[in-house]
Design an enzyme around this catalytic site. Sequence first.
Site, PDB file in Angstrom:
ATOM      1  CG  ASP A  34     -11.604   1.880   8.064  1.00  0.00           C
ATOM      2  OD1 ASP A  34     -11.171   1.365   7.037  1.00  0.00           O
ATOM      3  OD2 ASP A  34     -11.498   2.718   8.661  1.00  0.00           O
ATOM      4  CG  ASP A  80      -7.014   1.666   4.931  1.00  0.00           C
ATOM      5  OD1 ASP A  80      -7.088   2.575   5.384  1.00  0.00           O
ATOM      6  OD2 ASP A  80      -5.844   1.090   5.028  1.00  0.00           O
ATOM      7  CD  GLU A  88      -7.767   6.011   2.176  1.00  0.00           C
ATOM      8  OE1 GLU A  88      -7.221   7.090   2.848  1.00  0.00           O
ATOM      9  OE2 GLU A  88      -7.429   5.059   2.602  1.00  0.00           O
ATOM     10  CG  HIS A 103      -8.759   8.474  10.269  1.00  0.00           C
ATOM     11  ND1 HIS A 103      -9.670   8.152   9.026  1.00  0.00           N
ATOM     12  CD2 HIS A 103      -7.997   7.686   9.974  1.00  0.00           C
ATOM     13  CE1 HIS A 103      -9.351   7.346   8.310  1.00  0.00           C
ATOM     14  NE2 HIS A 103      -8.091   7.002   8.919  1.00  0.00           N
ATOM     15  CG  ASP A 104      -6.179   9.070   7.374  1.00  0.00           C
ATOM     16  OD1 ASP A 104      -5.679   9.001   8.239  1.00  0.00           O
ATOM     17  OD2 ASP A 104      -6.530   8.445   6.397  1.00  0.00           O
TER      18      ASP A 104
HETATM   19  C1  GLC Z   1      -5.282   4.767   5.145  1.00  0.00           C
HETATM   20  C2  GLC Z   1      -6.050   5.365   6.516  1.00  0.00           C
HETATM   21  C3  GLC Z   1      -4.821   5.921   7.057  1.00  0.00           C
HETATM   22  C4  GLC Z   1      -3.933   4.571   7.209  1.00  0.00           C
HETATM   23  C5  GLC Z   1      -3.447   4.066   5.938  1.00  0.00           C
HETATM   24  C6  GLC Z   1      -2.796   2.576   6.050  1.00  0.00           C
HETATM   25  O1  GLC Z   1      -4.960   6.026   4.365  1.00  0.00           O
HETATM   26  O2  GLC Z   1      -7.080   6.062   6.094  1.00  0.00           O
HETATM   27  O3  GLC Z   1      -5.404   6.227   8.426  1.00  0.00           O
HETATM   28  O4  GLC Z   1      -2.782   5.012   8.034  1.00  0.00           O
HETATM   29  O5  GLC Z   1      -4.653   3.960   5.195  1.00  0.00           O
HETATM   30  O6  GLC Z   1      -3.675   1.967   6.410  1.00  0.00           O
END
Ligand code: GLC
Length: 536
Positions: free
Chosen positions: A99, A200, A242, A312-313
């Site tokens: 990540d 991310d 993402e 995980h979100d």
């Molecule tokens: C992404 C991650 C999340 C995190 C955010 C800030 O959306 O998946 O878990 O809180 O970025 O890094």
Amino acid sequence: MEERKWWHTATVYQVYPKSFKDSNGDGIGDLAGITEKLDYLQNLGITILWICPFFRSPEVDNGYDISDYMDINPKFGTMADMEKLIEEAGRRGISIIMDLVANHCSDQHRWFQEALKGKDNPYRNYFIWRDGKDGKAPNDLKAAFSLDAWQKDEKSGQYYFHQFAVEQPDLNWANPAMRHELYDMMNFWIGKGIKGFRMDVIELIGKDPDRKITANGPMLHPYIEEMARETFLGKNLFTVGECWNANPDETLRYTNGKELDMVFQFDHLVIDEGKNKFDILPFDFIKLKKTFRKWQEIFSDRGWYALVWDNHDLARIVSRYGDTERYWKESAKMLALTLHGMKGTPYVYEGEEIGMTNMDFENKSQLDDIESINFLEAEKEKGRDEKELLRLISLRGRDNARTPMQWDATRNAGFTSGKTTWLCMNPNYRSINVAAEENDPDSILCFYKTLIHMRKEGKYSELLVYGRFDMLMEDDEHIFMYTRTLGGRRLTVVSNWGGSEVEAPSVGNDDRIVLSNYRENGSVLKPYETRLYANC
Ligand code: GLC
Ligand code: CA
């Protein structure tokens, strides 16, 4: 036909290291725990393993606030553990991707600690600083987690920019020195043998806070192109970004060969959301189908799509779009086939493959996630009822995905030998767990295994990977149906998205069922019945 890549036949498995497997009894999952479970993952058939951040971090946002990118969080183990994990995974044909949190770091990172020393510090410009306006923040931009995006530093009187927690200052991508430090770090990990990156919130790095631009900023693509050239391009690695705000043009640009292999795009998971994730609207099935159709068409002959239900979100998919009360098993399998039959790379988030569900959070002390806690506090202040807020968090909060992995029916689900776990266990582990499903050919786990293997090798692999997608019966209120075709060969997926019986649609004369979640398939589709037909 598109150029073939090694990862086209892969299914990616995502591990949240804190919650996967604890090897030393402290109640926190760790790297040695992941290594212990590599045989399980190999058996499942996955060939790419994405591990959420395992770097040094004060864990304000569970590791997405990194204080040292080149060191391991001691709770998770050591660099030697990481090296062993990479090696053991490689031995089993599993590539590890890490990540990459490149939009922000932790306020405890050395760069930020230096930056705080004053305006002349060489690291000051690694971050984004502005003077206030009339004694207030430079503008009214908002951050995630219910916060303002500017935080005042009392010492200098200036404000720094942060799109997430106060403790996650945004990195200043306009500064080439900062960018090259990140590239060095990426090359360090490539040198350690990792095979790619999940990036991310990468869509935010081209931000221009003065013009209130956050996602999809003007410099976004030039930065990603530069990063690609300086690090992973031409090395046969795997990359996924993402991108919550990606539109079709953006995604095609990301995947034009100079940037990333694919991006996560979440339109199908926000169709029932209002102003935020806790503002839940009625589920619109036809809109969901139209959304999938749209993205399948966009990537029909260019770019590549990421097939995702869980991460995980997100809340657990079987609790969202399935029925955990009456048709837990049937609906979990139906969701799996509906997604895995499409074109793209499927992702499986830990526990999804055994049908793990959301959790009933009954009080605040059970929560860990900064997003849920901040939401609860902010809404309580506005006078909303705590019980109702906890109900919403139990439906959508991120902790639903973060309760420890359920391995067996013993105390703490075999996740840890210790007495406590860092986040509560879902009490349903006594019936929902790997051990119970592993040897049951009718289990959700075995169904996932079948899907993953089918894509990877054998008779239907090529069709599943490269077949053309066509949506059928798009306006039907119960049935999700599509075909995948290549030459004269055809797969057809038919799924009943509800708890009542509906008439089964007709399919081609020479189509026969090769996979289903019911033993017998008749002229009606039973609740949540799903079928994969093949004419070959
Ligand atoms: C992404 C991650 C999340 C995190 C955010 C800030 O959306 O998946 O878990 O809180 O970025 O890094
Ligand atoms: Ca541990």
